[in-house]
Design an enzyme around this catalytic site. Structure first.
Site, PDB file in Angstrom:
ATOM      1  N   HIS A  70       0.796  -1.233   0.000  1.00 11.47           N
ATOM      2  CA  HIS A  70       0.000   0.000   0.000  1.00 11.47           C
ATOM      3  C   HIS A  70       0.827   1.282   0.000  1.00 11.47           C
ATOM      4  O   HIS A  70       0.400   2.295  -0.510  1.00 11.47           O
ATOM      5  CB  HIS A  70      -0.977  -0.005   1.179  1.00 11.47           C
ATOM      6  CG  HIS A  70      -0.299   0.021   2.516  1.00 11.47           C
ATOM      7  ND1 HIS A  70       0.089  -1.129   3.157  1.00 11.47           N
ATOM      8  CD2 HIS A  70       0.080   1.041   3.315  1.00 11.47           C
ATOM      9  CE1 HIS A  70       0.670  -0.811   4.300  1.00 11.47           C
ATOM     10  NE2 HIS A  70       0.687   0.494   4.417  1.00 11.47           N
ATOM     11  N   ASP A  71       2.021   1.227   0.571  1.00  6.79           N
ATOM     12  CA  ASP A  71       2.815   2.453   0.689  1.00  6.79           C
ATOM     13  C   ASP A  71       3.946   2.551  -0.322  1.00  6.79           C
ATOM     14  O   ASP A  71       4.867   3.351  -0.140  1.00  6.79           O
ATOM     15  CB  ASP A  71       3.391   2.562   2.106  1.00  6.79           C
ATOM     16  CG  ASP A  71       2.413   3.221   3.058  1.00  6.79           C
ATOM     17  OD1 ASP A  71       1.549   3.991   2.589  1.00  6.79           O
ATOM     18  OD2 ASP A  71       2.523   2.978   4.271  1.00  6.79           O
ATOM     19  N   LYS A  82       5.530   5.781  -1.362  1.00 10.35           N
ATOM     20  CA  LYS A  82       6.449   6.541  -0.503  1.00 10.35           C
ATOM     21  C   LYS A  82       7.844   6.633  -1.130  1.00 10.35           C
ATOM     22  O   LYS A  82       8.653   7.460  -0.731  1.00 10.35           O
ATOM     23  CB  LYS A  82       6.551   5.905   0.888  1.00 10.35           C
ATOM     24  CG  LYS A  82       5.345   6.201   1.772  1.00 10.35           C
ATOM     25  CD  LYS A  82       5.521   5.601   3.164  1.00 10.35           C
ATOM     26  CE  LYS A  82       4.321   5.912   4.066  1.00 10.35           C
ATOM     27  NZ  LYS A  82       4.425   5.203   5.371  1.00 10.35           N
ATOM     28  N   HIS A 121       1.559  10.073  -1.892  1.00  5.77           N
ATOM     29  CA  HIS A 121       2.048   8.691  -1.988  1.00  5.77           C
ATOM     30  C   HIS A 121       0.952   7.722  -2.429  1.00  5.77           C
ATOM     31  O   HIS A 121       1.234   6.695  -3.029  1.00  5.77           O
ATOM     32  CB  HIS A 121       2.720   8.221  -0.690  1.00  5.77           C
ATOM     33  CG  HIS A 121       1.783   7.781   0.397  1.00  5.77           C
ATOM     34  ND1 HIS A 121       1.184   8.640   1.284  1.00  5.77           N
ATOM     35  CD2 HIS A 121       1.333   6.544   0.741  1.00  5.77           C
ATOM     36  CE1 HIS A 121       0.431   7.963   2.127  1.00  5.77           C
ATOM     37  NE2 HIS A 121       0.491   6.679   1.827  1.00  5.77           N
ATOM     38  N   HIS A 125      -6.080   3.218   0.319  1.00  5.71           N
ATOM     39  CA  HIS A 125      -5.888   2.847   1.724  1.00  5.71           C
ATOM     40  C   HIS A 125      -5.996   4.008   2.707  1.00  5.71           C
ATOM     41  O   HIS A 125      -6.069   3.790   3.912  1.00  5.71           O
ATOM     42  CB  HIS A 125      -4.568   2.069   1.929  1.00  5.71           C
ATOM     43  CG  HIS A 125      -3.322   2.903   1.878  1.00  5.71           C
ATOM     44  ND1 HIS A 125      -2.749   3.322   0.696  1.00  5.71           N
ATOM     45  CD2 HIS A 125      -2.521   3.396   2.852  1.00  5.71           C
ATOM     46  CE1 HIS A 125      -1.661   4.030   0.960  1.00  5.71           C
ATOM     47  NE2 HIS A 125      -1.499   4.089   2.264  1.00  5.71           N
ATOM     48  N   HIS A 126      -6.039   5.252   2.210  1.00  3.68           N
ATOM     49  CA  HIS A 126      -6.254   6.386   3.117  1.00  3.68           C
ATOM     50  C   HIS A 126      -7.622   7.032   2.936  1.00  3.68           C
ATOM     51  O   HIS A 126      -7.873   8.114   3.457  1.00  3.68           O
ATOM     52  CB  HIS A 126      -5.143   7.425   2.955  1.00  3.68           C
ATOM     53  CG  HIS A 126      -3.845   7.003   3.567  1.00  3.68           C
ATOM     54  ND1 HIS A 126      -3.697   6.784   4.922  1.00  3.68           N
ATOM     55  CD2 HIS A 126      -2.640   6.717   3.013  1.00  3.68           C
ATOM     56  CE1 HIS A 126      -2.442   6.401   5.175  1.00  3.68           C
ATOM     57  NE2 HIS A 126      -1.789   6.343   4.024  1.00  3.68           N
ATOM     58  N   ASP A 175      -3.403  -1.353   8.461  1.00  6.19           N
ATOM     59  CA  ASP A 175      -2.310  -0.375   8.429  1.00  6.19           C
ATOM     60  C   ASP A 175      -2.318   0.497   9.677  1.00  6.19           C
ATOM     61  O   ASP A 175      -1.298   0.675  10.330  1.00  6.19           O
ATOM     62  CB  ASP A 175      -2.457   0.488   7.170  1.00  6.19           C
ATOM     63  CG  ASP A 175      -1.345   1.522   7.025  1.00  6.19           C
ATOM     64  OD1 ASP A 175      -0.213   1.224   7.454  1.00  6.19           O
ATOM     65  OD2 ASP A 175      -1.615   2.596   6.475  1.00  6.19           O
TER      66      ASP A 175
HETATM   67  P1  C2E Z   1       2.150   5.626   8.729  1.00 12.04           P
HETATM   68  O1  C2E Z   1       3.104   6.080   9.771  1.00 12.04           O
HETATM   69  O2  C2E Z   1       2.317   4.260   8.224  1.00 12.04           O
HETATM   70  O3  C2E Z   1       0.698   5.795   9.324  1.00 12.04           O
HETATM   71  C1  C2E Z   1      -0.412   5.241   8.670  1.00 12.04           C
HETATM   72  C2  C2E Z   1      -1.686   5.817   9.201  1.00 12.04           C
HETATM   73  O4  C2E Z   1      -1.842   5.425  10.586  1.00 12.04           O
HETATM   74  C3  C2E Z   1      -1.777   7.345   9.231  1.00 12.04           C
HETATM   75  O5  C2E Z   1      -2.172   7.848   7.983  1.00 12.04           O
HETATM   76  C4  C2E Z   1      -2.842   7.560  10.301  1.00 12.04           C
HETATM   77  O6  C2E Z   1      -4.125   7.305   9.779  1.00 12.04           O
HETATM   78  C5  C2E Z   1      -2.531   6.455  11.299  1.00 12.04           C
HETATM   79  N1  C2E Z   1      -1.645   6.984  12.371  1.00 12.04           N
HETATM   80  C6  C2E Z   1      -0.340   6.729  12.521  1.00 12.04           C
HETATM   81  N2  C2E Z   1       0.141   7.354  13.611  1.00 12.04           N
HETATM   82  C7  C2E Z   1      -0.887   8.031  14.157  1.00 12.04           C
HETATM   83  C8  C2E Z   1      -1.042   8.873  15.319  1.00 12.04           C
HETATM   84  O7  C2E Z   1      -0.093   9.126  16.069  1.00 12.04           O
HETATM   85  N3  C2E Z   1      -2.282   9.383  15.556  1.00 12.04           N
HETATM   86  C9  C2E Z   1      -3.339   9.099  14.745  1.00 12.04           C
HETATM   87  N4  C2E Z   1      -4.539   9.638  15.053  1.00 12.04           N
HETATM   88  N5  C2E Z   1      -3.239   8.332  13.637  1.00 12.04           N
HETATM   89  C10 C2E Z   1      -2.029   7.795  13.344  1.00 12.04           C
HETATM   90  P2  C2E Z   1      -1.878   9.386   7.589  1.00 12.04           P
HETATM   91  O8  C2E Z   1      -2.123  10.290   8.737  1.00 12.04           O
HETATM   92  O9  C2E Z   1      -2.608   9.647   6.330  1.00 12.04           O
HETATM   93  O10 C2E Z   1      -0.334   9.409   7.313  1.00 12.04           O
HETATM   94  C11 C2E Z   1       0.229   8.763   6.194  1.00 12.04           C
HETATM   95  C12 C2E Z   1       1.684   8.662   6.351  1.00 12.04           C
HETATM   96  O11 C2E Z   1       2.234   9.978   6.439  1.00 12.04           O
HETATM   97  C13 C2E Z   1       2.167   7.968   7.609  1.00 12.04           C
HETATM   98  O12 C2E Z   1       2.206   6.560   7.449  1.00 12.04           O
HETATM   99  C14 C2E Z   1       3.554   8.552   7.766  1.00 12.04           C
HETATM  100  O13 C2E Z   1       4.474   7.937   6.900  1.00 12.04           O
HETATM  101  C15 C2E Z   1       3.364   9.969   7.301  1.00 12.04           C
HETATM  102  N6  C2E Z   1       3.098  10.902   8.409  1.00 12.04           N
HETATM  103  C16 C2E Z   1       1.903  11.282   8.905  1.00 12.04           C
HETATM  104  N7  C2E Z   1       2.060  12.201   9.865  1.00 12.04           N
HETATM  105  C17 C2E Z   1       3.397  12.439   9.994  1.00 12.04           C
HETATM  106  C18 C2E Z   1       4.209  13.313  10.826  1.00 12.04           C
HETATM  107  O14 C2E Z   1       3.707  14.089  11.652  1.00 12.04           O
HETATM  108  N8  C2E Z   1       5.562  13.256  10.660  1.00 12.04           N
HETATM  109  C19 C2E Z   1       6.137  12.394   9.741  1.00 12.04           C
HETATM  110  N9  C2E Z   1       7.471  12.392   9.639  1.00 12.04           N
HETATM  111  N10 C2E Z   1       5.415  11.567   8.955  1.00 12.04           N
HETATM  112  C20 C2E Z   1       4.069  11.589   9.076  1.00 12.04           C
HETATM  113  C1  SIN Z   2       4.940  -0.196   4.555  1.00 12.60           C
HETATM  114  O1  SIN Z   2       3.894  -0.808   4.487  1.00 12.60           O
HETATM  115  O2  SIN Z   2       5.980  -0.680   4.095  1.00 12.60           O
HETATM  116  C2  SIN Z   2       5.042   1.183   5.152  1.00 12.60           C
HETATM  117  C3  SIN Z   2       4.479   1.556   6.484  1.00 12.60           C
HETATM  118  C4  SIN Z   2       3.011   1.484   6.868  1.00 12.60           C
HETATM  119  O3  SIN Z   2       2.125   1.147   6.166  1.00 12.60           O
HETATM  120  O4  SIN Z   2       2.704   1.772   8.030  1.00 12.60           O
HETATM  121 FE    FE Z   3      -0.006   5.178   3.410  1.00 11.40          FE
HETATM  122 FE    FE Z   4       0.968   2.888   5.813  1.00 12.27          FE
END
Ligand code: C2E
Ligand code: SIN
Ligand code: FE
Ligand code: FE
Ligand code: SIN
Ligand code: SIN
Length: 367
Positions: free
Chosen positions: A224-225, A228, A253, A279-280, A308
């Site tokens: 799914h990612d 990225k 992404h 997926h989002h 995810d």
């Molecule tokens: P990811 O880290 O794989 O997170 C996937 C999804 O998990 C996020 O999609 C969100 O729906 C949920 N999620 C993860 N951590 C949290 C959290 O602490 N609180 C809440 N409420 N939900 C969480 P989302 O938000 O669309 O983000 C997509 C991707 O964008 C993330 O994948 C990550 O790679 C990046 N990302 C999002 N926010 C940040 C950030 O503040 N800093 C950085 N460096 N990356 C971020």
């Molecule tokens: C991945 O699937 O390789 C990236 C990270 C995620 O979905 O949380």
């Molecule tokens: Fe994603």
């Molecule tokens: Fe993801």
């Protein structure tokens, strides 16, 4: 989006479709070499294959020209293979290991070189990916990063060709490799892919998807990612919270992943494309990129979203610490019918024990 990232996506996209239908081993070798040349911005690329029986390395450089053979331990390539080490050499002619014989045969002067050994799935060396004469300047670590992706894809492709593997098997392994490459780049720990795949299987089975659909989802949800890969490092790996602008870029992404994967009409990659795209999305219509609502979102997308987020919340990320279980469950209850398909949240709760044993089985090392 910087040009570099867009280019990489384009090149990979182009060659996956080109190479997939090929059955001729030498044909595959040449296409892989073309891909490597484009990815590294180099003048030439050779994919070398170990011939254990004759203790040689061989490569095919062009149609109508016989493959070139050199002794197994010969040249810089031979060094990289026997040491199992990648190398960047920007003063080739002065290097003591350089084998000038190949240049003689091809009538070509090698100045700069980057070599990556290729291993099969049993960690046995099968050859090396070599690019020569960068079109501008010298090879750097950043070039290596892109070529590693090409090399691991090539290793898998060649391994499969060597073993005359089933087409489906190749796809599966390629998917896994690519997911792994993305995971490594976003510095996410080891078993993330396996957990997302396993959670998706549990939900698909509980939801009542067929065996075939469940299998397809299981292998494609970890992809799914993949988009990225097109996100600049400073945004992807930012230690803290994103600005609004950065998050807008991050959100691309989903579309990017769809574009990479939808090049193929094959079953698994087609499913993976849908998943990358959706997926989002959120059940209530507030997700991205399309703002689809309810059952407009493909079931694969809805399931992957649950898998995810369950996994992302429970894991350390560069921007946050892992959440405790109670907080994760509270979020899913709150988001039932909002972010997530309500039925899937119910199935998650009913199968929580299975989820937790998966989490335990594929625990991240040392966090
Ligand atoms: P990811 O880290 O794989 O997170 C996937 C999804 O998990 C996020 O999609 C969100 O729906 C949920 N999620 C993860 N951590 C949290 C959290 O602490 N609180 C809440 N409420 N939900 C969480 P989302 O938000 O669309 O983000 C997509 C991707 O964008 C993330 O994948 C990550 O790679 C990046 N990302 C999002 N926010 C940040 C950030 O503040 N800093 C950085 N460096 N990356 C971020
Ligand atoms: C991945 O699937 O390789 C990236 C990270 C995620 O979905 O949380
Ligand atoms: Fe994603
Ligand atoms: Fe993801
Ligand atoms: C070498 O690796 O030293 C020889 C291979 C080449 O120049 O193409
Ligand atoms: C972000 O900081 O990247 C936005 C987080 C979110 O809204 O999930």
């Amino acid at each position: 989006m910087n040009n570099n990232a867009e280019e990489i996506v384009e090149v990979i996209f182009e060659y996956i479709t080109k190479i997939q239908p090929l059955r001729e081993y030498e044909e595959i070798l040449m296409q892989l070499a073309h891909m490597g040349r484009r990815l590294a911005g180099a003048d030439r690329c050779s994919v070398w294959v170990v011939d254990n029986k004759n203790k040689t390395l061989w490569t095919k450089v062009a149609h109508g020209i016989k493959p070139i053979h050199i002794p197994l331990s010969s040249g810089i390539v031979g060094q990289a293979i026997s040491k199992k080490k990648q190398m960047i050499i920007n003063d080739v002619q002065k290097n003591s290991h350089f084998n000038a014989e190949v240049d003689k045969q091809t009538g070509y002067e090698t100045k700069t070189m980057m070599v990556i050994p290729m291993f099969n799935q049993h960690n046995k060396i099968i050859g090396a990916f070599q690019v020569m004469n960068k079109s501008q300047g010298f090879f750097e670590d950043a070039d290596m990063k892109y070529l590693m992706l090409a090399a691991s894809y090539s290793a898998e492709t060649l391994d499969a060709a060597i073993l005359a593997d089933e087409n489906d098997q190749t796809q599966k392994e390629m998917i896994f490799l690519m997911s792994e490459a993305v995971e490594k780049r976003s510095k996410e720990t080891g078993n993330h892919i396996k957990r997302v795949a396993a959670y998706s299987r549990v939900l698909a089975t509980a939801y009542g998807l067929s065996k075939d659909e469940t299998n397809i989802l299981e292998v494609s949800s970890p992809m799914h990612d993949i988009g990225k890969i097109g996100i600049p490092d400073n945004i992807l790996n930012k230690p803290g919270k994103h600005t609004e602008e950065e998050f807008e870029i991050m959100k691309t992404h989903a579309l990017l992943g769809y574009e990479i994967l939808s090049a193929s009409k094959k079953g698994i990659l087609k499913a993976a494309a849908t998943i990358a795209y959706e997926h989002h999305e959120r059940w209530n219509g507030n997700g991205y990129p399309l703002g689809l609502k309810g059952e407009e979102i493909h079931i694969y997308g809805r399931i992957t979203a649950v898998a995810d987020v369950f996994d992302a919340l429970g894991s350390d990320r560069c921007y946050k610490k892992a959440w405790p279980l109670e907080k994760i469950l509270a979020l899913f209850k709150e988001e039932r019918g909002e972010h997530f398909d309500p039925l899937l949240v119910d199935l998650l709760m009913e199968n929580l024990d299975t989820f937790l044993s998966i989490r335990d089985k594929f625990k991240d090392e040392s966090v």
